[in-house]
Enzyme design. Structure first.
Site, PDB file in Angstrom:
ATOM      1  N   GLY A  44       0.856  -1.268  -0.162  1.00  0.00           N
ATOM      2  CA  GLY A  44       0.016   0.082  -0.189  1.00  0.00           C
ATOM      3  C   GLY A  44       0.732   1.106   0.175  1.00  0.00           C
ATOM      4  O   GLY A  44       2.120   1.291   0.661  1.00  0.00           O
ATOM      5  N   GLN A  49       2.975   9.978   0.898  1.00  0.00           N
ATOM      6  CA  GLN A  49       4.271   9.262   1.258  1.00  0.00           C
ATOM      7  C   GLN A  49       5.208   9.651   0.024  1.00  0.00           C
ATOM      8  O   GLN A  49       6.476   9.323   0.237  1.00  0.00           O
ATOM      9  CB  GLN A  49       4.202   7.804   1.243  1.00  0.00           C
ATOM     10  N   CYS A  95       5.713  -0.158   7.086  1.00  0.00           N
ATOM     11  CA  CYS A  95       5.259   0.993   6.353  1.00  0.00           C
ATOM     12  C   CYS A  95       6.586   1.379   5.607  1.00  0.00           C
ATOM     13  O   CYS A  95       7.773   1.356   6.339  1.00  0.00           O
ATOM     14  CB  CYS A  95       4.991   2.314   7.360  1.00  0.00           C
ATOM     15  N   LEU A  96       6.288   1.725   4.213  1.00  0.00           N
ATOM     16  CA  LEU A  96       7.474   2.103   3.494  1.00  0.00           C
ATOM     17  C   LEU A  96       8.325   3.363   3.934  1.00  0.00           C
ATOM     18  O   LEU A  96       9.199   3.791   3.626  1.00  0.00           O
ATOM     19  CB  LEU A  96       6.940   2.017   2.205  1.00  0.00           C
ATOM     20  N   HIS A 137      -4.702   1.519   7.471  1.00  0.00           N
ATOM     21  CA  HIS A 137      -3.118   1.905   7.563  1.00  0.00           C
ATOM     22  C   HIS A 137      -2.987   3.172   6.501  1.00  0.00           C
ATOM     23  O   HIS A 137      -2.443   4.212   6.807  1.00  0.00           O
ATOM     24  CB  HIS A 137      -2.241   0.728   7.248  1.00  0.00           C
ATOM     25  N   GLU A 138      -3.595   3.000   5.379  1.00  0.00           N
ATOM     26  CA  GLU A 138      -3.284   3.988   4.301  1.00  0.00           C
ATOM     27  C   GLU A 138      -4.301   5.401   4.465  1.00  0.00           C
ATOM     28  O   GLU A 138      -3.702   6.331   4.226  1.00  0.00           O
ATOM     29  CB  GLU A 138      -3.525   3.487   2.674  1.00  0.00           C
ATOM     30  N   HIS A 141      -2.567   7.435   6.798  1.00  0.00           N
ATOM     31  CA  HIS A 141      -1.491   8.361   6.279  1.00  0.00           C
ATOM     32  C   HIS A 141      -2.329   9.845   5.823  1.00  0.00           C
ATOM     33  O   HIS A 141      -1.751  10.823   5.913  1.00  0.00           O
ATOM     34  CB  HIS A 141      -0.998   7.754   5.061  1.00  0.00           C
TER      35      HIS A 141
END
Ligand code: NI
Length: 175
Positions: A44, A49, A95-96, A137-138, A141
């Protein structure tokens, strides 16, 4: 490929603005986001991000569940959590933007999300399992929230300190 920003970049704490018009520029950006996510690799990615303060998310959990699975990309514009299930589940998240750090997070097991698809049509998705976790999660963000916010203050501060130190070392090494 787009550059993914990482902790402690303050942009990760910004609340993103809604997308007003779904046009070719938006679609091109979503495609770039997806490529960047696959390349990372991740399941994701939210626009913030890659430093873009707009409410857009891409995700694809197909490969996580089965290595040989066909891609099943999802593009979500202005996604909104409509409802969540009463039952909750603990799942390991990463997480990236917080590379190589993983921790257990408890969230609702199921979620219903409304969004615009890449053609600008209103859609609704009901998800459970990894996809439900990924969507929550996304969407977090887009509101400037990170999965480490669900951990104890002690653990969260430890992670932030570690990444702040790494960033400082990287800056002085290139100065
Ligand atoms: Ni993330």
């Amino acid at each position: 490929m787009l550059d993914i920003i990482t902790l402690p970049d303050r942009k990760l704490r910004v609340a993103s603005e809604p997308v007003e018009r779904v046009d070719d520029e938006v679609r091109r950006f979503l495609d770039n986001m997806l490529e960047t996510m696959y390349d990372a690799p991740g399941i994701g990615l939210a626009a913030i991000q890659v430093g873009v303060e707009r409410r857009m998310v891409v995700c694809d959990v197909a490969k996580r569940e089965d290595e040989d699975a066909e891609p099943e990309p999802l593009f979500l514009i202005n996604p909104e959590v409509l409802s969540v299930s009463d039952d909750r589940v603990v799942r390991e998240e990463g997480c990236l933007s917080i590379p190589e750090y993983f921790a257990d997070v408890e969230r609702p097991d199921g979620v219903r999300v409304g969004y615009l698809d890449r053609d600008g049509n209103q859609q609704e998705i009901e998800a459970t399992g990894v996809l439900a976790t990924c969507l929550q999660h996304e969407i977090d963000h887009l509101n400037g929230k990170l999965f480490i916010d669900y951990l104890s203050k002690l653990r969260r501060d430890m992670v932030i300190r570690k990444f702040t130190k790494q960033a400082r070392q990287a800056t002085s090494a290139t100065a």
